[in-house]
Enzyme design. Structure first.
Site, short mmCIF file in Angstrom:
data_model
loop_
_atom_site.label_atom_id
_atom_site.label_comp_id
_atom_site.label_asym_id
_atom_site.label_seq_id
_atom_site.Cartn_x
_atom_site.Cartn_y
_atom_site.Cartn_z
N PRO A 123 0.53 12.84 -1.63
CA PRO A 123 0.58 12.63 -3.06
C PRO A 123 0.15 11.23 -3.48
O PRO A 123 1.41 10.46 -3.93
CB PRO A 123 1.86 13.01 -3.06
N CYS A 124 -0.83 10.82 -3.67
CA CYS A 124 -1.06 9.42 -4.17
C CYS A 124 -0.91 9.45 -5.73
O CYS A 124 -0.57 8.18 -6.39
CB CYS A 124 -2.54 8.80 -3.92
#
Length: 160
Positions: A123-124
């Site tokens: 989850p950047c």
């Protein structure tokens, strides 16, 4: 290597992987991509589709998939930290640099985030600018905003 396409609320995802794990999930804007029907999804990718369905339905906050992202040692270290950011929470690029032990690596950390090959699962989108801005996102800032709203971090603004 096997590939399948999956329709999400924010674009078509291209999923690539094999028995060693998911190598990439990317969002594409190619309307000509052929979506896979249930029978056409390679066995190694079915669990990924199931978990993405659950995520978009609001029933999953963590992923449990075998991953195999390809990148440098530094990129791998950056990507390994991203799933530690809880659903509905964010971290700044500066905080991420500190977490990795090098406050001066902020630009390198931001660049590694931008090269994250596994959209949503790594989850950047949960990393923001120190000023609270939604700085930088390879899938487009509007998708980052949508994902953070979906996870409850950003409340949708009403005009009324």
């Amino acid at each position: 290597m096997q590939t399948t396409y999956y329709k999400t609320p924010i674009g078509t995802a291209k999923i690539v992987g094999d028995e060693d794990g998911i190598q990439s999930i990317s969002v594409i804007d190619d309307a000509s991509a052929t979506l896979s029907d249930q029978k056409g999804i390679p066995e190694n990718l079915k669990n990924c589709i199931t978990q993405l369905d659950e995520y978009f339905a609001g029933k999953r906050t963590e992923f449990d998939l075998k991953l195999n992202p390809q990148g440098t040692d530094f990129q791998q270290r950056v990507w390994e930290e991203l799933p530690k950011i809880s659903y509905g929470k964010v971290r700044t690029y500066l905080e991420q640099s500190k977490q990795l032990g090098d406050i001066k690596a902020i630009r390198a950390v931001a660049t590694a985030n931008g090269k994250n090959p596994i959209w949503i699962v790594i989850p950047c989108h949960r990393v923001i600018g120190s000023d609270g801005s939604l700085a930088g996102y390879a899938g487009g800032i509007w998708r980052k905003k949508w994902l953070l709203e979906h996870e409850g971090f950003l409340k949708q603004q009403s005009l009324f």
